[in-house]
Motif scaffolding. Structure first.
Motif, mmCIF file in Angstrom:
data_model
loop_
_atom_site.group_PDB
_atom_site.id
_atom_site.type_symbol
_atom_site.label_atom_id
_atom_site.label_comp_id
_atom_site.label_asym_id
_atom_site.label_seq_id
_atom_site.Cartn_x
_atom_site.Cartn_y
_atom_site.Cartn_z
ATOM 1 N N LEU A 56 10.396 0.805 14.503
ATOM 2 C CA LEU A 56 9.384 -0.251 14.502
ATOM 3 C C LEU A 56 8.052 0.267 13.976
ATOM 4 O O LEU A 56 7.350 -0.420 13.230
ATOM 5 C CB LEU A 56 9.216 -0.844 15.902
ATOM 6 N N THR A 57 7.720 1.499 14.350
ATOM 7 C CA THR A 57 6.489 2.109 13.843
ATOM 8 C C THR A 57 6.574 2.286 12.329
ATOM 9 O O THR A 57 5.638 1.961 11.593
ATOM 10 C CB THR A 57 6.241 3.470 14.519
ATOM 11 N N PHE A 109 -1.698 -3.812 1.872
ATOM 12 C CA PHE A 109 -2.825 -3.239 1.127
ATOM 13 C C PHE A 109 -2.520 -3.161 -0.365
ATOM 14 O O PHE A 109 -3.392 -3.393 -1.203
ATOM 15 C CB PHE A 109 -3.199 -1.861 1.680
ATOM 16 N N ALA A 110 -1.282 -2.834 -0.711
ATOM 17 C CA ALA A 110 -0.903 -2.776 -2.127
ATOM 18 C C ALA A 110 -1.015 -4.153 -2.763
ATOM 19 O O ALA A 110 -1.492 -4.296 -3.896
ATOM 20 C CB ALA A 110 0.518 -2.233 -2.269
ATOM 21 N N THR A 111 -0.620 -5.189 -2.039
ATOM 22 C CA THR A 111 -0.738 -6.557 -2.542
ATOM 23 C C THR A 111 -2.203 -6.943 -2.714
ATOM 24 O O THR A 111 -2.579 -7.558 -3.719
ATOM 25 C CB THR A 111 -0.045 -7.537 -1.578
ATOM 26 N N ALA A 112 -3.027 -6.566 -1.762
ATOM 27 C CA ALA A 112 -4.459 -6.877 -1.859
ATOM 28 C C ALA A 112 -5.081 -6.167 -3.055
ATOM 29 O O ALA A 112 -5.899 -6.744 -3.788
ATOM 30 C CB ALA A 112 -5.166 -6.477 -0.571
ATOM 31 N N ARG A 113 -4.701 -4.920 -3.285
ATOM 32 C CA ARG A 113 -5.221 -4.178 -4.451
ATOM 33 C C ARG A 113 -4.779 -4.843 -5.751
ATOM 34 O O ARG A 113 -5.550 -4.963 -6.705
ATOM 35 C CB ARG A 113 -4.750 -2.725 -4.415
ATOM 36 N N LEU A 135 4.911 -2.230 6.275
ATOM 37 C CA LEU A 135 4.336 -3.570 6.113
ATOM 38 C C LEU A 135 2.834 -3.501 5.830
ATOM 39 O O LEU A 135 2.321 -4.214 4.949
ATOM 40 C CB LEU A 135 4.609 -4.423 7.351
ATOM 41 N N ILE A 136 2.129 -2.654 6.558
ATOM 42 C CA ILE A 136 0.691 -2.501 6.332
ATOM 43 C C ILE A 136 0.437 -1.931 4.937
ATOM 44 O O ILE A 136 -0.444 -2.380 4.204
ATOM 45 C CB ILE A 136 0.058 -1.624 7.429
#
Length: 84
Positions: free
Chosen positions: A14-15, A26-30, A21-22
């Motif tokens: 899960l970690t 961030f890659a999508t936001a960039r 996922l995080i």
């Protein structure tokens, strides 16, 4: 003991899933920010091209006017030399 190992394995997975996922968020936001910058650059270059074309048209017009003024000035000089 076996339940603790399974629980730790599940928590580890899960970690890992949370980190992935995080990371992807961030890659999508960039990527979105990069696309936005590229769109701004495209708009800026389009405006620069339009201004350059307009400047070229104005320069052509000014050149024609200067040629016309030179022709008129030559005529005036001829008239003045005849009058002298």
């Amino acid at each position: 003991m076996d339940q603790e190992i399974v629980l730790l394995g599940i928590l580890g997975l899960l970690t890992l899933l949370g980190v992935v996922l995080i990371w992807q968020a961030f890659a999508t936001a960039r990527a979105r920010a990069k696309l936005a910058r590229e769109d701004e650059y495209r708009g800026l270059s389009a405006r620069a091209i339009a201004v350059q074309e307009d400047s070229g048209r104005r320069l052509d017009e000014i050149t024609r006017e200067i040629v016309e003024l030179r022709a008129r000035l030559d005529k005036i000089e001829r008239v003045l030399t005849v009058v002298d």
